[in-house]
Design a protein around this motif. Structure first.
Motif, PDB file in Angstrom:
ATOM      1  N   ALA A  82      39.204  51.035  40.519  1.00  0.00           N
ATOM      2  CA  ALA A  82      38.989  52.019  41.584  1.00  0.00           C
ATOM      3  C   ALA A  82      37.537  52.488  41.605  1.00  0.00           C
ATOM      4  O   ALA A  82      36.944  52.761  40.566  1.00  0.00           O
ATOM      5  N   GLY A 130      44.507  47.675  48.928  1.00  0.00           N
ATOM      6  CA  GLY A 130      44.642  49.027  48.395  1.00  0.00           C
ATOM      7  C   GLY A 130      45.127  50.002  49.448  1.00  0.00           C
ATOM      8  O   GLY A 130      45.904  50.923  49.158  1.00  0.00           O
ATOM      9  N   TYR A 134      48.932  49.934  49.640  1.00  0.00           N
ATOM     10  CA  TYR A 134      49.600  50.724  48.595  1.00  0.00           C
ATOM     11  C   TYR A 134      49.407  52.217  48.840  1.00  0.00           C
ATOM     12  O   TYR A 134      50.306  53.025  48.581  1.00  0.00           O
ATOM     13  N   ARG A 135      48.247  52.584  49.353  1.00  0.00           N
ATOM     14  CA  ARG A 135      47.993  53.990  49.671  1.00  0.00           C
ATOM     15  C   ARG A 135      48.922  54.469  50.789  1.00  0.00           C
ATOM     16  O   ARG A 135      49.389  55.613  50.777  1.00  0.00           O
ATOM     17  N   SER A 141      48.451  54.812  41.833  1.00  0.00           N
ATOM     18  CA  SER A 141      48.713  53.880  40.732  1.00  0.00           C
ATOM     19  C   SER A 141      50.175  53.893  40.308  1.00  0.00           C
ATOM     20  O   SER A 141      50.712  52.880  39.852  1.00  0.00           O
ATOM     21  N   GLY A 195      41.427  44.011  46.035  1.00  0.00           N
ATOM     22  CA  GLY A 195      42.518  44.738  45.399  1.00  0.00           C
ATOM     23  C   GLY A 195      42.401  44.711  43.894  1.00  0.00           C
ATOM     24  O   GLY A 195      41.301  44.739  43.344  1.00  0.00           O
ATOM     25  N   ARG A 196      43.566  44.640  43.218  1.00  0.00           N
ATOM     26  CA  ARG A 196      43.586  44.632  41.756  1.00  0.00           C
ATOM     27  C   ARG A 196      44.038  43.277  41.188  1.00  0.00           C
ATOM     28  O   ARG A 196      43.730  42.940  40.066  1.00  0.00           O
ATOM     29  N   ASP A 226      46.425  50.940  35.700  1.00  0.00           N
ATOM     30  CA  ASP A 226      46.282  49.674  36.421  1.00  0.00           C
ATOM     31  C   ASP A 226      46.180  48.471  35.475  1.00  0.00           C
ATOM     32  O   ASP A 226      46.698  47.393  35.770  1.00  0.00           O
TER      33      ASP A 226
END
Length: 221
Positions: free
Chosen positions: A13, A36, A39-40, A99, A128-129, A183
């Motif tokens: 982040a 992201g 997901y938010r 998260s 993203g992650r 994360d």
């Protein structure tokens, strides 16, 4: 001929992924996909409905009945069930809780399927992650963009100050470090650099410098 290049940008982040990804996509004429934001959006809806963010079953059911649209443009719009929530999903409250929602296996499965479907239709820059490791492991170029927690906190504080929020830097650093831990230690799709990713530390780089570095890599895959 349409550019079908697939670029995956992962990282923690506040590392500047979204800003960089948007600029790279614009320069190359590719579709930008902010995972992201998806997901938010689910997190915002969960908070609005007062759901228990530790209840995986409820959150998965919520994601299943949620429609998220990313509308391309000079500023990409995020629509949640038809409502423009582009600004609201960036609030400190959503940032503090995202998260918890993003680590839910059922939520991830639903959103990853949507993300892969988007990428199957055209060339993309997706951030993203877990893009390079899980969502698009076949991406042509994989970047892992990072920066120190202090630098990320300072950037985030400036961004929020411009929106009228008063931020405690020490508290923000702690929240970022906690989010990094969640994360990177979640059971499903943890935050980790893909084995074939190029790692870029943006702590002492400008946005333009990062973008130029990525464009150079894409030109020489």
């Amino acid at each position: 001929m349409r550019n079908k290049t697939c670029v995956a940008i992962d990282g923690p982040a506040g590392a500047g992924k979204s800003t960089v990804a948007k600029l790279v996509a614009r320069q190359l004429g590719l579709l930008y996909i902010d995972t992201g934001a998806m997901y938010r959006a689910v997190t915002l809806k969960a908070l609005r409905e007062g759901l228990d963010l530790t209840d995986h079953e409820q959150l998965t059911a919520l994601a299943r009945r949620t429609k998220i649209e990313l509308v391309p443009g000079a500023k990409q719009l995020v629509l949640l069930d038809g409502e423009d929530v582009t600004e609201e999903i960036r609030s400190p409250e959503v940032s503090r809780h995202v998260s918890l929602v993003a680590k839910v296996p059922g939520v991830r499965a639903i959103l990853v399927e949507q993300q892969r479907r988007m990428a199957s239709e055209t060339g993309v820059v997706m951030d993203g992650r877990d893009i390079g490791t899980v969502v698009l492991p076949q991406a042509d170029i994989k970047i892992f963009l990072t920066a120190s927690a202090e630098e990320r906190a300072n950037r985030r504080a400036k961004e929020l100050a411009n929106k009228g929020y008063t931020i405690d830097i020490a508290k923000l650093i702690k929240e970022i470090e906690e989010r990094d831990y969640i994360d990177s230690h979640r059971e499903v799709s943890p935050l980790v650099a893909a084995a074939d990713a190029t790692i870029i530390d943006s702590s002492n780089l400008s946005i333009d410098e990062v973008v130029k570095e990525i464009i150079k890599l894409i030109g020489n895959p």
